[in-house]
Every structure is written in structure tokens, then in C-alpha cells.
Scaffold this motif. Structure first.
Motif, PDB file in Angstrom:
ATOM      1  N   GLY A 428       0.791  -1.221   0.000  1.00  0.00           N
ATOM      2  CA  GLY A 428       0.000   0.000   0.000  1.00  0.00           C
ATOM      3  C   GLY A 428       0.821   1.267   0.000  1.00  0.00           C
ATOM      4  O   GLY A 428       0.262   2.360  -0.150  1.00  0.00           O
ATOM      5  N   ASN A 429       2.144   1.163   0.167  1.00  0.00           N
ATOM      6  CA  ASN A 429       2.978   2.358   0.228  1.00  0.00           C
ATOM      7  C   ASN A 429       3.747   2.624  -1.058  1.00  0.00           C
ATOM      8  O   ASN A 429       4.459   3.613  -1.154  1.00  0.00           O
ATOM      9  N   SER A 430       3.635   1.752  -2.030  1.00  0.00           N
ATOM     10  CA  SER A 430       4.269   1.994  -3.327  1.00  0.00           C
ATOM     11  C   SER A 430       3.369   2.895  -4.165  1.00  0.00           C
ATOM     12  O   SER A 430       2.145   2.913  -4.015  1.00  0.00           O
ATOM     13  N   GLY A 431       3.990   3.658  -5.055  1.00  0.00           N
ATOM     14  CA  GLY A 431       3.192   4.514  -5.918  1.00  0.00           C
ATOM     15  C   GLY A 431       3.988   5.663  -6.469  1.00  0.00           C
ATOM     16  O   GLY A 431       5.208   5.764  -6.284  1.00  0.00           O
ATOM     17  N   LYS A 432       3.274   6.552  -7.164  1.00  0.00           N
ATOM     18  CA  LYS A 432       3.879   7.725  -7.772  1.00  0.00           C
ATOM     19  C   LYS A 432       3.131   8.969  -7.318  1.00  0.00           C
ATOM     20  O   LYS A 432       1.934   8.913  -7.014  1.00  0.00           O
ATOM     21  N   GLY A 469       6.777   9.649   2.218  1.00  0.00           N
ATOM     22  CA  GLY A 469       5.540  10.158   2.789  1.00  0.00           C
ATOM     23  C   GLY A 469       4.502  10.521   1.751  1.00  0.00           C
ATOM     24  O   GLY A 469       3.305  10.542   2.037  1.00  0.00           O
ATOM     25  N   THR A 470       4.932  10.807   0.501  1.00  0.00           N
ATOM     26  CA  THR A 470       3.986  11.252  -0.526  1.00  0.00           C
ATOM     27  C   THR A 470       3.124  10.124  -1.064  1.00  0.00           C
ATOM     28  O   THR A 470       2.083  10.386  -1.675  1.00  0.00           O
ATOM     29  N   THR A 471       3.551   8.866  -0.861  1.00  0.00           N
ATOM     30  CA  THR A 471       2.768   7.725  -1.366  1.00  0.00           C
ATOM     31  C   THR A 471       2.298   6.800  -0.249  1.00  0.00           C
ATOM     32  O   THR A 471       1.673   5.776  -0.515  1.00  0.00           O
ATOM     33  N   GLN A 472       2.561   7.162   0.982  1.00  0.00           N
ATOM     34  CA  GLN A 472       2.303   6.259   2.106  1.00  0.00           C
ATOM     35  C   GLN A 472       0.816   6.194   2.459  1.00  0.00           C
ATOM     36  O   GLN A 472       0.168   7.219   2.663  1.00  0.00           O
ATOM     37  N   THR A 473       0.293   4.991   2.569  1.00  0.00           N
ATOM     38  CA  THR A 473      -1.084   4.768   3.030  1.00  0.00           C
ATOM     39  C   THR A 473      -1.143   3.849   4.242  1.00  0.00           C
ATOM     40  O   THR A 473      -2.199   3.707   4.852  1.00  0.00           O
ATOM     41  N   ARG A 474       0.010   3.215   4.588  1.00  0.00           N
ATOM     42  CA  ARG A 474       0.068   2.312   5.728  1.00  0.00           C
ATOM     43  C   ARG A 474       1.330   2.592   6.533  1.00  0.00           C
ATOM     44  O   ARG A 474       2.405   2.816   5.982  1.00  0.00           O
ATOM     45  N   GLY A 478       0.925  -1.370  10.351  1.00  0.00           N
ATOM     46  CA  GLY A 478      -0.258  -1.788   9.615  1.00  0.00           C
ATOM     47  C   GLY A 478      -1.424  -0.829   9.681  1.00  0.00           C
ATOM     48  O   GLY A 478      -2.391  -0.984   8.925  1.00  0.00           O
ATOM     49  N   SER A 479      -1.362   0.168  10.550  1.00  0.00           N
ATOM     50  CA  SER A 479      -2.469   1.117  10.659  1.00  0.00           C
ATOM     51  C   SER A 479      -2.468   2.068   9.466  1.00  0.00           C
ATOM     52  O   SER A 479      -1.471   2.250   8.772  1.00  0.00           O
ATOM     53  N   ALA A 480      -3.636   2.696   9.230  1.00  0.00           N
ATOM     54  CA  ALA A 480      -3.812   3.548   8.057  1.00  0.00           C
ATOM     55  C   ALA A 480      -3.062   4.864   8.208  1.00  0.00           C
ATOM     56  O   ALA A 480      -2.855   5.378   9.310  1.00  0.00           O
ATOM     57  N   SER A 481      -2.662   5.426   7.077  1.00  0.00           N
ATOM     58  CA  SER A 481      -1.969   6.705   7.041  1.00  0.00           C
ATOM     59  C   SER A 481      -2.380   7.435   5.773  1.00  0.00           C
ATOM     60  O   SER A 481      -2.810   6.820   4.793  1.00  0.00           O
ATOM     61  N   SER A 482      -2.255   8.740   5.783  1.00  0.00           N
ATOM     62  CA  SER A 482      -2.587   9.545   4.607  1.00  0.00           C
ATOM     63  C   SER A 482      -1.319  10.137   4.010  1.00  0.00           C
ATOM     64  O   SER A 482      -0.432  10.588   4.749  1.00  0.00           O
ATOM     65  N   PRO A 483      -1.205  10.165   2.679  1.00  0.00           N
ATOM     66  CA  PRO A 483      -0.029  10.785   2.057  1.00  0.00           C
ATOM     67  C   PRO A 483       0.076  12.261   2.428  1.00  0.00           C
ATOM     68  O   PRO A 483      -0.929  12.940   2.658  1.00  0.00           O
TER      69      PRO A 483
END
Length: 689
Positions: A428-432, A469-474, A478-483
Motif C-alpha cells: 500500500g505504500n508503493s506509488g507515484k 511520505g507522498t505515497t504512504q497509506t500504511r 499496519g495502521s492507516a496513514s494519509s499521504p
């Protein structure tokens, strides 16, 4: 390093946040016919008519070589109001303070060496990490410093200020020096330059060993080298520079006050003697300047390869009572970049103008950057591991116009575009992510009258946030996070004056303010993002350089600031670690027959350690001194004394929760400090050839 008592493991947060030797110098924005003589006893290029703000200036090598320094990073203390300390081993980037900031290891202060960025973004130990240990101070020609976001040429990390360090192309003569001191300190330097292939080839080598005063010897093993080929002049020529640096060390990090008071650890003791690290940096840089008629073309290109493995333990047995809380921050990085600009002078409607257009590009590849649980430097778990690709392009435009003999303006704008690509070990933390930001700038310079000029400066800037931090959701648990927002805007303004009305005295005064939309923080030690509130800092700076005689120079720099969060919170509105008072006094004496001497006193005041200001650090006052004697035309000996009055003070203080063996599982909130080194002496013999 910035600790919050409410966060476990937040020890070192990754914040998501002219030419020397010229007889005539000119501000970047001044038309050529407005240039004025500037040299002040060879130490400063800061005279009336040479800058666009009262807080802008230049330090030359003449002052740098005459003032003692305990650590390489203290080169930045030549920037008025800057404090440089250390909370760990001397192979690690220093801790910096300026304009109400605890800048951590460099966040919000941009540093460059010959156009190469020193700040490392999305760094394993802290966003904006600025490690200057690779420099050989004897080869520094000048330091150009600026404060505030008022300059189109300065982008990321430059909200509080920026310093551009320029290395020498040539040496007046070769030099070899050997320094010895207490606690196993030895340092050797060899440098020379000679004609080669219609140009100049310069080399420099440094070897350093040091155990320090610590109960657990530091065992610094440092190697630095520079090889530089140049042709022409700095205004019309080119250079090719290779640099290499390698260091390994043991760390004595900050320790809890209760451990010292109980006798469990000495003042210079370590609770985890396996802390430490190793690092390296290799770079190749090309710089070219080409002047033709009224046009100047500038081009820089660089590639940097660096690595860091850092082992730290700040909470001891709080998170892992069995194995302990030591962790490893590790990264392997390649950086490549290009800076190019063209400037030209013209006249429109009878007004003399100087225009400048520029492009700045940078690409960082981290393979990987990781955070791991360790015991005595042996990994036992992975908190997170990421592969990051981060690219940015900055476009700049600037115009300087002489409207009247006593009125000049500098108007600029920059646009920055960023692209982040993260491949994470946490689902869930991978992305662009992408972001862009526009930053307008404006300065008005009025005068001079009676050798006095006045400045009004305004500008918007930004700091980038850690790519993770710009792509992080977890979070790692394991708890949720917002980019987070990739690029955070800042806004600054300043009113200032500079005068040379009194013969021999150069004095400047600046009133400034800086707003940050959000001090978003990526907590590198915990592997998670922590948003913080918007903030405002404002203050006053008064800087003085007095040439009492050709052989006697006095410096006095005073700064006071106020830092607060602007969004009220029951926890309090003080910004932990924010510095509010700084004072520096120096005396430099030269050419007294064979004798020379220098004295430097610095003070930095108490700081809030928690948001409600209920816990504050003590102030710290340190003095350095040097006595030199010229044995003959080629040989010189000097004696440096650090912490001259043997003060028992702190380099830095934090307040957070940690747990020692036998303490309750929830740990104990306590003051943690890293002491200044006790009085020490170093003797240097230098030979010129």
C-alpha cells in the motif's frame, strides 16, 4: 534531530519539510556600472552596494584559515547567527540552528559545494541531511550566504537560508600540515597546485584519526581527497573536480540525565557502545563560465555516489525489552544534476537592467533506503525498505533594474516540478506522486546615502517532503496513514539596513519573518509520517565587522527570534528545539611580527523542549582560541584550544521517553543530552612549499 515526547523513536525526524579576490564585486542583480569597491581587509565581500539584502554576504578564505574549528561542519558558523553542534559521532552530519529553527541535519537550509547540493532528500536519517565532513577546509575559497526565500536561484531547503561554498582553483603555494591533540587526535593535510596542459591541476588529501573524550572511544577513521583541473578564470573558464571521502566511527549519542545522576553512566558515557556508522561519498563535477560582451553563460553538471550505514539507540529498551531498541538507517544513493543559466545586461527606456534565466535539474536514485531493527549492528528485523526515484526541475527568471541612482529592484520567479516514484516493502505504500509550485520574489534596494543603504525583501519558497511520505497509506504497524503534501510553501519578508558610516565599521541590521504552511515530518526512526502544524518565526539580527587596524578585526553578531505554531493546540504552541538567542564575538589578530592570534566566543540560548515550554534546555557558551607563530618563511606552528574555559554544557538537549534496564515498561520521560567536549588542545605544524 528533533524529538517529540509523544512519539516513540522519533529521535532524528526526516523533516518533510562576486568572486573571491576581485577588487570590484557586484550583487547578482546590480548593473555593471553600479559596481562598488568591496574588500574589507580581505575577510569579507559584504560592503555597501554588493548585495540584495542586509542578511546576504560573503566570507573569504582569509578569515576561514585564521579561526579555529573543532569540526569541519563548523564552517557554516561563519554564517552570522548559525550554530553548529553534534549529538552523535563526528562521522555524522552536524546539527544546525538558525533563525528560530532547529534545522535538524540541514532541513530548510540549503548548502552547496561548487554547485553540487549537499542536502540529501528522502535521506535515511533525515530529509535534507547535510554532511560536510567530506570537505577539506584549507581548500575553501569563499562562502556565499543568503537568508530567507528571496532569491530566484535558491529552491528546495532554502527557506531559512542557503550557503554556497566555493573551492579554490589555485593555491598560492603548496602546504603540508600535521595536527596532534588529546584523545588520540591526529590530522594530516597535503595540498598543492601546479601548471598542467595549459591549466592548473590542484590536489588535496586529508587523513584524520580521533577517539574523542568519550568513555567508548570514537575511533574516527576519515579519508578525504580532491583532484581538480581548471583553465581560465572563475568568470571565463572551466573546471573538472573529483572528490572522494570515506569515514567510519563509533557514536556516543545523547544519554538520559537520570543515568548520569544515578552513576549508571558517566557524563561522557554511552548506553549502547555498539552505536556508530560508516559512510562514503564520491563525486565528479564540471563547471563552466563563459563571458562574451555583456552576456554570461554558466553551466554545472555533477554526479554523486554516496552510502550510509548508521546505528543508533535513543530509547534503549522501550520498544524491545529483549533485544534493545538499536536500529540501522541505511541507504545507497546516486545523484545526478545540471544547472545552467544565461544572464545579460541591457537598457530599456533609459533604465539599466540585468536579466537572468536558469534551469536546475536533479535526479536521485536510492537503491534502497531502509530502516532495520538491529542488536550490536546485526539486523534482526526490517521496519521498512524502499526504492525511490525522485526527480525535479526548477525554472528561474530574474530581472534587476536601476530605476534611479538610489533605487534598484530585483524581481524574480521560479517554478519547481517534482516527481516521486516509490517501491516499498510495505503493501500500500508503493506509488507515484507529482507536484509543482511557483515562488515569486521581490527586493527593493534604496540608497546609499552617507554610506548607508536600505532593503525590503519578500519571497515565497518551499521545502519538499520525503518521497516515502507522498505515497504512504500504511504505517509499519499496519495502521492507516494519509499521504503528505509533496511540496510545502513558505513565505518570508525582511527589512534591513547596512552602513559603513563609521570608518572601519561595517554593520547590518535585519528584521525578518518566515511562515511555513505545515512542518510535516517524516519520522525516519519509526518509519512513519507525522504531520505538524503551520508555524511562524520572526526576529532581529545585528551583525558587525570592525577593522580597528589593518592587523586587528572584531566581529560581533547578535540574533533573537520567536517561534510558535500558528494553530493553537492544548499541547502548547512552542516549537520544540527552536532557538531564540544567539551571540557570537570574535577577535582576529594578524601580522604582529611572527605572531598571530584568534579568539571566538559563541552563545546559544535556552530552547523549549516540549510544546508547552514546561521543559527547557540550558544555554551554552563556548570559547575557542588560537595562538600562531611563524618559525620562518615556510614553517608555522599554531596552538588551538577548544572549550577554553572548560564549560560543562550541552551541545544539544531533548526531552522524550526512554527505558533503562529495570524500569517500568512504559519508560520514563527525561531530559537527554549530548555534552560539549571538555577543554582540549591541538598543535599544528604547517610547512609551505
Amino acid at each position: 534531530m528533533h524529538l517529540r515526547k509523544s512519539k516513540l523513536g522519533a529521535a532524528c525526524q526526516l523533516a518533510l519539510l562576486c568572486m573571491a579576490g576581485q577588487a570590484v564585486a557586484q550583487s547578482d542583480g546590480a548593473p555593471a556600472d553600479e559596481a562598488r569597491t568591496v574588500r574589507v581587509a580581505g575577510h569579507y565581500d559584504n560592503a555597501v552596494g554588493t548585495s540584495d539584502a542586509a542578511s546576504q554576504g560573503v566570507i573569504t578564505t582569509d578569515l576561514i584559515v585564521n579561526r579555529p574549528a573543532l569540526r569541519t561542519g563548523e564552517l557554516l558558523e561563519f554564517v552570522p547567527g548559525m550554530i553548529v553542534t553534534q549529538h552523535s559521532g563526528d562521522g555524522k552530519a552536524n546539527q544546525y540552528f538558525l533563525r528560530g529553527f532547529n534545522l535538524d541535519h540541514g532541513t530548510d537550509f540549503a548548502t552547496f559545494v561548487d554547485g553540487m547540493p549537499v542536502n540529501m532528500r528522502t535521506h535515511a536519517h533525515g530529509h535534507g541531511y547535510s554532511d560536510l565532513n567530506f570537505l577539506i577546509p584549507e581548500l575553501v575559497q569563499r562562502i556565499d550566504y543568503k537568508k530567507g526565500p528571496y532569491y530566484a536561484g535558491e529552491g528546495d531547503f532554502a527557506s531559512a537560508g542557503a550557503a554556497r561554498i566555493r573551492l579554490m582553483d589555485k593555491l598560492p603555494q603548496g602546504t603540508a600540515s600535521l595536527s596532534v591533540g588529546q584523545h588520540g587526535y591526529t590530522r594530516g593535510v597535503l595540498a598543492d597546485a601546479f601548471a598542467a596542459m595549459r591549466g592548473t591541476l590542484l590536489y588535496g588529501l586529508e587523513l584524520n584519526r580521533n577517539d574523542g573524550p568519550w568513555d567508548s572511544p570514537e575511533r574516527v577513521r576519515k579519508y578525504s581527497g580532491v583532484l581538480r583541473y581548471s583553465q581560465g578564470t572563475q568568470d571565463d573558464g572551466f573546471s573538472l573536480t573529483g572528490m572522494a571521502y570515506k569515514n567510519s566511527w563509533n557514536s556516543t549519542d545523547q544519554i538520559p540525565l537520570r543515568a548520569v545522576e544515578s552513576g549508571e553512566a558517566g557524563r561522557y558515557g554511552a548506553l549502547d557502545p555498539s552505536d556508530g556508522g560508516d559512510t562514503s561519498r564520491y563525486s565528479l563535477a564540471y563547471a563552466m563560465r563563459k563571458r562574451s560582451d555583456n552576456r554570461l553563460f554558466e553551466f554545472d553538471a555533477y554526479v554523486i555516489r554516496s552510502q550510509l550505514d548508521l546505528y543508533s539507540n535513543f530509547t534503549y529498551f522501550l520498544a524491545n525489552p529483549g533485544l534493545g531498541d538499536q536500529f540501522q538507517q541505511s541507504e545507497r544513493r546516486t545523484v545526478a544534476g545540471v544547472n545552467t543559466s544565461v544572464s545579460w545586461q541591457t537598457e530599456q527606456a533609459g533604465f539599466a537592467m540585468r536579466n537572468k534565466l536558469g534551469v536546475q535539474g536533479r535526479y536521485d536514485k536510492l537503491s534502497p533506503v531502509g530502516l532495520y531493527g538491529t542488536e550490536e549492528r546485526v539486523r534482526h528485523s526490517t521496519v521498512r525498505e524502499d526504492r525511490v526515484r525522485e526527480g525535479s526541475v526548477g525554472l528561474t527568471a530574474e530581472n534587476s533594474t536601476q530605476w534611479l541612482p538610489w533605487l534598484r529592484s530585483v524581481a524574480g520567479v521560479r517554478y519547481d516540478a517534482y516527481r516521486f516514484n516509490v517501491a516499498s516493502s510495505i503493501a500500500g505504500n508503493s506509488g507515484k506522486a507529482n507536484d509543482g509550485i511557483t515562488s515569486p520574489k521581490l527586493s527593493l534596494i534604496v540608497g546609499p546615502w552617507s554610506k548607508t543603504e536600505f532593503f525590503a525583501n519578500y519571497g515565497k519558497g518551499f521545502h519538499s517532503n520525503d518521497a516515502r511520505g507522498t505515497t504512504q497509506t500504511r504505517l509499519p504497524d499496519g495502521s492507516a496513514s494519509s499521504p503528505v503534501t509533496p511540496l510545502v510553501p513558505t513565505k518570508g519578508m525582511e527589512l534591513g539596513a547596512r552602513t559603513e558610516w563609521l570608518p572601519g565599521l561595517q554593520s547590518s541590521l535585519a528584521l525578518w519573518r518566515l511562515d511555513i504552511a505545515s512542518e510535516l515530518l517524516f519520522v525516519g526512526d519509526a518509519g512513519e509520517t507525522e504531520p505538524s502544524r503551520a508555524s511562524r518565526r520572526h526576529g532581529i539580527e545585528w551583525n558587525n565587522h570592525y577593522i580597528a587596524a589593518p592587523w586587528l578585526l572584531f566581529d560581533l553578531d547578535l540574533a533573537a527570534s520567536r517561534s510558535r505554531y500558528t494553530q493553537s493546540d492544548p499541547a502548547g504552541n512552542f516549537i520544540p528545539g527552536s532557538i531564540d538567542k544567539v551571540a557570537s564575538f570574535g577577535v582576529t589578530l594578524t601580522d604582529q611580527g611572527p605572531w598571530s592570534a584568534a579568539f571566538h566566543l559563541r552563545y546559544f540560548g535556552p530552547r523549549p523542549l516540549v510544546e508547552d515550554n514546561s521543559v527547557r534546555s540550558a544555554s551554552t557558551t563556548l570559547a575557542y582560541a588560537r595562538l600562531g607563530y611563524q618559525l620562518n618563511r615556510q614553517s608555522r606552528v599554531s596552538l588551538d584550544v577548544f572549550n577554553l574555559f572548560d564549560k560543562r554544557a550541552s551541545d544539544i538537549d531533548y526531552y522524550y521517553t526512554s527505558r533503562l534496564p529495570g524500569e517500568a515498561a512504559e519508560g520514563v520521560e527525561d531530559r537527554h543530552f549530548h555534552p560539549v567536549e571538555p577543554r582540549s588542545v591541538r598543535l599544528t605544524l604547517a610547512y609551505a612549499f
